[in-house]
Write a protein that holds these residues in place. Structure first.
Motif, PDB file in Angstrom:
ATOM      1  N   GLY A  75      28.262  -1.337 -19.435  1.00  0.00           N
ATOM      2  CA  GLY A  75      29.294  -0.468 -20.035  1.00  0.00           C
ATOM      3  C   GLY A  75      29.127   1.000 -19.656  1.00  0.00           C
ATOM      4  N   LYS A  76      28.564   1.251 -18.496  1.00  0.00           N
ATOM      5  CA  LYS A  76      28.326   2.642 -18.077  1.00  0.00           C
ATOM      6  C   LYS A  76      29.640   3.424 -17.936  1.00  0.00           C
ATOM      7  N   SER A  77      30.645   2.773 -17.335  1.00  0.00           N
ATOM      8  CA  SER A  77      31.922   3.492 -17.134  1.00  0.00           C
ATOM      9  C   SER A  77      32.570   3.836 -18.465  1.00  0.00           C
ATOM     10  N   PRO A 137      31.256   5.140  -6.793  1.00  0.00           N
ATOM     11  CA  PRO A 137      32.262   4.851  -5.747  1.00  0.00           C
ATOM     12  C   PRO A 137      32.392   3.376  -5.383  1.00  0.00           C
ATOM     13  N   VAL A 138      32.496   2.450  -6.382  1.00  0.00           N
ATOM     14  CA  VAL A 138      32.556   1.003  -6.109  1.00  0.00           C
ATOM     15  C   VAL A 138      33.736   0.654  -5.190  1.00  0.00           C
ATOM     16  N   SER A 139      34.895   1.310  -5.427  1.00  0.00           N
ATOM     17  CA  SER A 139      36.072   0.943  -4.633  1.00  0.00           C
ATOM     18  C   SER A 139      35.853   1.235  -3.143  1.00  0.00           C
ATOM     19  N   GLU A 158      34.033 -10.213  -6.867  1.00  0.00           N
ATOM     20  CA  GLU A 158      32.829 -10.289  -6.028  1.00  0.00           C
ATOM     21  C   GLU A 158      31.597 -10.746  -6.814  1.00  0.00           C
ATOM     22  N   GLU A 159      31.610 -10.533  -8.154  1.00  0.00           N
ATOM     23  CA  GLU A 159      30.397 -10.765  -8.948  1.00  0.00           C
ATOM     24  C   GLU A 159      30.330 -12.152  -9.584  1.00  0.00           C
ATOM     25  N   GLN A 160      31.314 -12.987  -9.283  1.00  0.00           N
ATOM     26  CA  GLN A 160      31.392 -14.264 -10.004  1.00  0.00           C
ATOM     27  C   GLN A 160      30.207 -15.201  -9.733  1.00  0.00           C
TER      28      GLN A 160
HETATM   29  N1  DCP Z   1      25.270  -2.555  -6.804  1.00  0.00           N
HETATM   30  C1  DCP Z   1      24.278  -2.978  -5.933  1.00  0.00           C
HETATM   31  N2  DCP Z   1      23.396  -2.058  -5.446  1.00  0.00           N
HETATM   32  C2  DCP Z   1      23.461  -0.769  -5.817  1.00  0.00           C
HETATM   33  C3  DCP Z   1      24.439  -0.337  -6.717  1.00  0.00           C
HETATM   34  C4  DCP Z   1      25.338  -1.266  -7.207  1.00  0.00           C
HETATM   35  O1  DCP Z   1      24.202  -4.163  -5.596  1.00  0.00           O
HETATM   36  N3  DCP Z   1      22.594   0.084  -5.295  1.00  0.00           N
HETATM   37  C5  DCP Z   1      26.290  -3.521  -7.264  1.00  0.00           C
HETATM   38  C6  DCP Z   1      26.071  -4.117  -8.631  1.00  0.00           C
HETATM   39  C7  DCP Z   1      27.466  -4.381  -9.121  1.00  0.00           C
HETATM   40  C8  DCP Z   1      28.296  -3.288  -8.465  1.00  0.00           C
HETATM   41  O2  DCP Z   1      27.545  -2.850  -7.343  1.00  0.00           O
HETATM   42  O3  DCP Z   1      27.921  -5.637  -8.674  1.00  0.00           O
HETATM   43  C9  DCP Z   1      28.595  -2.132  -9.409  1.00  0.00           C
HETATM   44  O4  DCP Z   1      27.372  -1.806  -9.999  1.00  0.00           O
HETATM   45  P1  DCP Z   1      27.084  -1.092 -11.382  1.00  0.00           P
HETATM   46  O5  DCP Z   1      26.246  -1.892 -12.292  1.00  0.00           O
HETATM   47  O6  DCP Z   1      26.500   0.222 -11.026  1.00  0.00           O
HETATM   48  O7  DCP Z   1      28.509  -0.810 -12.005  1.00  0.00           O
HETATM   49  P2  DCP Z   1      29.258  -1.568 -13.117  1.00  0.00           P
HETATM   50  O8  DCP Z   1      30.717  -1.416 -12.820  1.00  0.00           O
HETATM   51  O9  DCP Z   1      28.720  -2.952 -13.262  1.00  0.00           O
HETATM   52  O10 DCP Z   1      28.864  -0.718 -14.380  1.00  0.00           O
HETATM   53  P3  DCP Z   1      29.389  -0.802 -15.878  1.00  0.00           P
HETATM   54  O11 DCP Z   1      30.075  -2.103 -16.095  1.00  0.00           O
HETATM   55  O12 DCP Z   1      28.131  -0.655 -16.683  1.00  0.00           O
HETATM   56  O13 DCP Z   1      30.307   0.361 -16.023  1.00  0.00           O
END
Ligand code: DCP
Length: 258
Positions: A32-34, A53-55, A193-195
């Motif tokens: 839940g960081k975002s 910058p995930v996108s 992607e995370e499924q």
């Molecule tokens: N990730 C990774 N290696 C990194 C940074 C991120 O493999 N150095 C991956 C993990 C997740 C995606 O990128 O699949 C996004 O990572 P985060 O946990 O940072 O972001 P979230 O969107 O999951 O955060 P939150 O739901 O807490 O807001």
């Protein structure tokens, strides 16, 4: 929380005023960081949230030259990494850390230049969790080999040392929740992607966060990093829609930084 409180945060936990101060929010995938970053943004006028910058990782631009001229396509590096981690982890970790380095170096938003207090930039994760959580974990899992790990550490140390005070953190907020809870939230948000992520993977990442931020047993290579104050927040409780829980968490941030 008011800008006066942030000003006290600036003067007690940080150095001189009128500099940008940097705080990173850390925690497991989907904790839940975002959501928490948005709460901070709305609660303090001197705070600016810099989104992860995930996108960019999902759309890596690939300009290609053809006989007819330049064409643009893109690839999803996040998906490639989860699909074939041995092939793509090093590439992914390189790209994600470089794009994050850019966000850390981003100039302050214009509205904060007028700020009377100390402006604070808040990051979702940092170049430090990239290395000491994700890249290290991938190395330990055998998805990054020894040569790649040596190369990664070499350029990472070089860049952190070169950019020095411009990427140093003055505070870390650790959103702490069990891997089971993060697994549930990850399923609920349904990022394609995370499924394939298994609980075991989140458990490993959880241990890495605990080693770095609670047990302090991770060997970090930057003197300043070991001294950064860490605020641990219980993120086990659902806070996305509960304004009372949100208020309690913000009060803890306020108390910690005042
Ligand atoms: N990730 C990774 N290696 C990194 C940074 C991120 O493999 N150095 C991956 C993990 C997740 C995606 O990128 O699949 C996004 O990572 P985060 O946990 O940072 O972001 P979230 O969107 O999951 O955060 P939150 O739901 O807490 O807001």
């Amino acid at each position: 929380f008011s800008s006066a409180v942030f000003y006290r945060f600036a003067s007690s936990h940080m150095s001189r005023s009128n500099e940008i101060k940097r705080v990173s929010i850390e925690g497991n995938i989907a904790v839940g960081k975002s959501t928490f970053a948005k709460l901070l943004q709305n609660a303090g006028q001197d705070w600016e949230v810099i989104a992860e910058p995930v996108s960019k990782w999902q759309n890596v631009d690939q300009p290609t030259q053809t006989v007819d001229g330049a064409q643009q396509s893109s690839s999803n590096l996040l998906e490639m990494m989860y699909h074939d981690p041995k092939r793509w982890s090093y590439t992914f970790q390189t790209f994600s850390c470089m794009s994050r380095m850019r966000t850390h170096l981003q100039p302050l938003a214009a509205r904060l230049l007028q700020s009377t207090g100390t402006p604070v930039q808040v990051y979702e994760r940092s170049v430090y969790s990239d290395r000491y959580i994700f890249a290290l974990n991938m190395f330990e899992l055998g998805c990054i080999n020894s040569t790649e790990w040596a190369v990664y550490q070499d350029w990472h140390s070089f860049l952190v040392e070169q950019f020095g005070h411009r990427i140093q953190l003055e505070g870390i907020i650790y959103l702490r929740a069990s891997p089971q809870t993060c697994m549930e939230r990850l399923g609920r948000r349904g990022r394609m992607e995370e499924q394939g992520i298994q609980l075991d993977y989140l458990e490993k990442l959880h241990t890495k966060h605990e080693d770095w931020l609670i047990n302090k047993s991770t060997k970090v290579h930057f003197e300043h990093l070991a001294k950064v104050p860490v605020l641990v927040l219980d993120a086990e409780v659902e806070f996305e829609k509960d304004t009372k829980v949100q208020g309690d968490l913000l009060t803890k941030v306020k108390d910690f930084f005042s």
